[in-house]
Structure formats: structure tokens, C-alpha cells
Design an enzyme around this catalytic site. Sequence first.
Site, PDB file in Angstrom:
ATOM      1  N   THR A  16      -1.545   0.058  -3.271  1.00 54.53           N
ATOM      2  CA  THR A  16      -2.812  -0.059  -4.597  1.00 54.53           C
ATOM      3  C   THR A  16      -3.369   1.424  -5.056  1.00 54.53           C
ATOM      4  OG1 THR A  16      -3.162  -2.274  -4.206  1.00 54.53           O
ATOM      5  CG2 THR A  16      -4.982  -1.201  -5.372  1.00 54.53           C
ATOM      6  N   SER A  57       2.915  -1.394   0.233  1.00 55.41           N
ATOM      7  CA  SER A  57       3.360  -1.746   2.045  1.00 55.41           C
ATOM      8  C   SER A  57       4.393  -2.941   2.000  1.00 55.41           C
ATOM      9  CB  SER A  57       1.783  -1.881   2.221  1.00 55.41           C
ATOM     10  OG  SER A  57       0.837  -2.525   2.168  1.00 55.41           O
ATOM     11  N   SER A  58       3.894  -4.395   1.305  1.00 52.69           N
ATOM     12  CA  SER A  58       4.075  -5.376   1.271  1.00 52.69           C
ATOM     13  C   SER A  58       5.688  -5.005   1.725  1.00 52.69           C
ATOM     14  CB  SER A  58       4.124  -6.664   0.444  1.00 52.69           C
ATOM     15  OG  SER A  58       4.162  -5.983  -0.938  1.00 52.69           O
ATOM     16  N   THR A  90      -2.611  -1.910   1.816  1.00 50.61           N
ATOM     17  CA  THR A  90      -3.501  -2.848   2.603  1.00 50.61           C
ATOM     18  C   THR A  90      -2.851  -4.170   3.243  1.00 50.61           C
ATOM     19  OG1 THR A  90      -4.812  -4.171   0.184  1.00 50.61           O
ATOM     20  CG2 THR A  90      -5.629  -2.372   0.971  1.00 50.61           C
ATOM     21  N   ASP A  91      -1.450  -4.394   2.167  1.00 54.94           N
ATOM     22  CA  ASP A  91      -0.913  -5.470   2.854  1.00 54.94           C
ATOM     23  C   ASP A  91      -0.661  -5.138   4.214  1.00 54.94           C
ATOM     24  OD1 ASP A  91      -1.269  -6.905   0.527  1.00 54.94           O
ATOM     25  OD2 ASP A  91       0.901  -6.831   0.093  1.00 54.94           O
TER      26      ASP A  91
END
Length: 318
Positions: A16, A57-58, A90-91
Site C-alpha cells: 500500500t 503482500s497478499s 501490511t497483509d
Amino acid sequence: MTESKLLVAVIATGGTIASERDETGVAKPSLTGENLLSDVSKSDVQVKPIELMAKDSSSLTLADMQTISDAVGRELADPEVSGVVILHGTDAMEESALLVHLQHSLTKPVIFTGAQFTADHPQADGPGNLSAAIAASVDPSNTEKGVLLSFGGKLLPAWGLYKRSADEPDAFDLSGHAICPESPGFTGTVKDIRIDIVAIYPGCDAAHIDASLEAGAKGIVLAGLGSGNANTLIVDALNRCRESDVPVVVSSRVPVGELVAGYGGGGGGYDMGAAGAIHSRTLRAGQSRILLAAMIASSKKRADMADAFGDFQKMAKS
């Protein structure tokens, strides 16, 4: 004569913090590390942007996380670099940060950071987080704390880290109060290790555990109920895992608190331990998967795994 500035390596991986919204309103990583650094005050340091990847990051795989860890290792080996900052989504931040911690004994600070809001958001938090991360990366006292996350005004260790909020700037916290253990320096690569996470819920059967065994998983993590509990069908499946020499770690879907294998009744944590499962004291499912993968990749035995998931016997209450 001008005093030379400290050099910080900033590894960009996407997320993000590097994202903007397109004409349809969809956020996608579009900014480079150099783009992001142009908006950050860094008068006291010199920065070296490294464009490693541009992913949410997902979508990261264990191979991607290994690539990130390897890139950190290269910067740790560079004597000109005083600190390392990793820009990350952040995921999966808690997973990548733990892998880096497990694989590298630090000689300089290593700091992860990212953002909850896109770079073009009115309340963009990326620049502030990045500035704080750079400052943390040139503080030598942070080296002995292991890999850290600088986010939302906090500086948190990798061990026990979890994302607690999907929409607040202060997005991360710790699941327990364990002292972050020193890096064990695991050397095995995790890129080809399959570890599955199976969710436990009231009334569940063992279909997903059996599917993982059939798919060739090298290890399984259970996101159990409460302090790491399930039912008799799951305990029966653990015996099949033991026969197949597939280690099973029991964590919990409960985000905070020390996990203790104290319940019986045929399907409690005690029963799962008797069937060969390893109980995780602090790490939740996502980080348990990383630790288990790193240990299997480094050919560690069950006794070593039990010690590691017990926080390497370095528990201390704050």
C-alpha cells in the site's frame, strides 16, 4: 571537511505504501522506492533505494519472502550500509519480518515499514512511517532488538507480531509478552516448502487436514479454538499426520494471549499434544507457518521445533 552521512539501504517490495488508485478506484503498487523517498526528509542520512519487486503482500509466496530475506542479507554484508529498511505490504508484513529475523543474525538495524493508506490518500501515512523507519535504522541500539517494525508511531519486534486492524494507522500489535529471541540463524531456504494452515471451527472435520496430506504438505498449522483446541476428529487426523511424518503445530484464532495446552475432553490442546502436535505458545498461525517452514528447511527435529514454538525457552513477562 563535510562529515559523511550514514547510508541506509531501502528495499522496495510494493504494498500500500507504494500504491495509488487508478481511474477505477482500484489501488495498485505503482511507485518505486525512489519515488517514495523523494517525499521524505532524510537530511541526516544517505539512502540507497533497491527496487526488489512491486507486489501486494497478499500475493507474496514463500519464494518471494525468501527473495526479500536474501536481499536483506546482501545489505547486512555491505560494510558501507548502516541500516536496512524494507517497504512492504501490511497483509503479510508479520510473515516476512519473522523470516528475516529467523535467518539473519543482525550486525545493524533492520526495520520493516509500510502504510495503511495509499500514497494518494488525503491521510497518507506512508511518508511518516518511512521517516520513522529510517531514523530507527540508524540507531545502533536497535540492532540487538532483532528485526523490528516501525509503524503508526510504534517500534515492535517481529516475534509475535500481528496485524490487528484493517483501517487504522496504528495497525499492528503483539500477540504475547515473550522476549523476542535471538535469531537462530536458520540457513535453509523456504522457497520450496509447502506448509498449510487449516482453520478449526465448531463442528469441523478433518477433510482439510487430509487434503493437505494428499497435496504433499511438509507441515501443517492449525488455527485452533481458544488456547489451541479442536475435537476428536482432528485428534484422529493428527495420528495420520504423525504416521506420515508431517509435523503439526497448533496455534489459535484468538489474537492475543499465551496459549497453553491444558484442555482434555478428547479434542483439547492436551489431547492434540498427546497425538504428536506441537503447541505454539506465542506465535499465531501466519507466523507459525513461517517458523515451521524455516525449521523444516533447516532439517530441524521435533524436539527443536517444540523448543522454538515455546519461544526458545526465553519467556518473560513484561
